[in-house]
Design an enzyme around this catalytic site. Sequence first.
Site, PDB file in Angstrom:
ATOM      1  N   ARG A  66       0.824  -7.307  -9.766  1.00  0.00           N
ATOM      2  CA  ARG A  66       2.037  -7.903  -9.817  1.00  0.00           C
ATOM      3  C   ARG A  66       3.051  -7.670  -8.679  1.00  0.00           C
ATOM      4  NH1 ARG A  66      -0.451  -7.420 -14.535  1.00  0.00           N
ATOM      5  NH2 ARG A  66      -1.013  -5.696 -13.491  1.00  0.00           N
ATOM      6  N   THR A  67       3.219  -6.315  -8.542  1.00  0.00           N
ATOM      7  CA  THR A  67       4.424  -5.885  -7.651  1.00  0.00           C
ATOM      8  C   THR A  67       4.102  -6.333  -6.216  1.00  0.00           C
ATOM      9  OG1 THR A  67       4.525  -3.948  -8.968  1.00  0.00           O
ATOM     10  CG2 THR A  67       5.651  -3.767  -6.834  1.00  0.00           C
ATOM     11  N   LYS A  94      -9.342   6.476   9.015  1.00  0.00           N
ATOM     12  CA  LYS A  94      -9.493   7.107  10.332  1.00  0.00           C
ATOM     13  C   LYS A  94      -8.956   8.584  10.589  1.00  0.00           C
ATOM     14  CE  LYS A  94     -10.793   3.148  12.975  1.00  0.00           C
ATOM     15  NZ  LYS A  94     -10.283   2.403  13.887  1.00  0.00           N
ATOM     16  N   ARG A 116       4.367   1.311  -1.586  1.00  0.00           N
ATOM     17  CA  ARG A 116       3.694   1.926  -2.775  1.00  0.00           C
ATOM     18  C   ARG A 116       2.595   3.083  -2.534  1.00  0.00           C
ATOM     19  NH1 ARG A 116       1.054  -0.645  -8.426  1.00  0.00           N
ATOM     20  NH2 ARG A 116       3.124  -1.118  -8.535  1.00  0.00           N
ATOM     21  N   HIS A 146       9.910   3.778 -10.298  1.00  0.00           N
ATOM     22  CA  HIS A 146       9.189   2.182 -10.110  1.00  0.00           C
ATOM     23  C   HIS A 146      10.706   1.457 -10.138  1.00  0.00           C
ATOM     24  CE1 HIS A 146       7.003  -1.213  -9.265  1.00  0.00           C
ATOM     25  NE2 HIS A 146       6.031  -0.935 -10.050  1.00  0.00           N
TER      26      HIS A 146
END
Length: 321
Positions: A66-67, A94, A116, A146
Amino acid sequence: MSSHIQLTDQGKLKHFLTIEGLNRELLTEILDTAESFAGMSEHQVKKVPLLRGKTIVNLFFENSTRTRATFELAATRLSADVMNMNIATSSTAKGESLLDTIHNLESMHVDMFVVRHALSGAAHFIAQHVAPHISVINAGDGQHAHPTQAMLDMFTIRQHKKRFEGLKVAIVGDILHSRVARSQIVALNALGVDEVRVIAPKTLLPAHVKTMGVIPLHDMDEGLSDADVVIMLRLQKERMNSAFLPSESEFFRCFGLTEAKLKRAKSDAIVMHPGPINRGVEIASSVADGPQSVILQQVSNGVAVRMAIMTMTMRSLGGMA
Ligand code: CP
């Protein structure tokens, strides 16, 4: 974590990292700005040129449906150029450090990072290290915050209830591991609701929960009684490092939202969930898909609210089209 970093000297949003430290006036400005974008999805041409020429990078170090999708859609509808970094195939694998990744992307003349990350404070850390013209938006950091999810939830509540004063809001489930609940609690109190109740087994409530401005309860009948808004949360197993529950079926029996338990709330109560939902664990399908559920409206509202936050941060940094 200081919230001052996210405001300009004039008190405008520069970054959006947490709801903490934001006053009612600013939160209401976000909701009102989102309102002005909300009708756009009905238009034939769903675009405005507000962020034309801006480059936005979506940096999702954790999974999202969703986000990430609504941030991308919001940026596209504002006419920005959007780059979605695939972290799994990036040089993070890496051993490149977070800051080196940021500085390399910054050299491509980026205007905004949407971040995020599994670590609490990651977006805040990035905001401390980017060039002054760049905005950082927190799309979820660990168990901490959030904030855009909380604002789309506030938008959805206002859409249905028209006000915050007098409302009784019940948040049910895994409060301990929930960044969404933390941001919602701060936003609900700042916007002036009457009561925020958190309903969970003792193992899923933070130790000092009372200092958060909530009423902690362990019984659904009591917690849902006369509630105007019921917000369900999933068990966030990815953040659990030990056994917090006897079993999922026992959790559902005590704390899962069924049609019978929902009858304790007001007859016009709305049922919310930030997603992803786990049917039969925290919510019955008949409730998730039922007439009081506004779960998919929350997702739709995410586009308008994220458009508002992106526009407001870019405007306060200057140089908008
Ligand atoms: N609500 C929420 O953050 O959902 P995603 O994890 O799918 O983005």
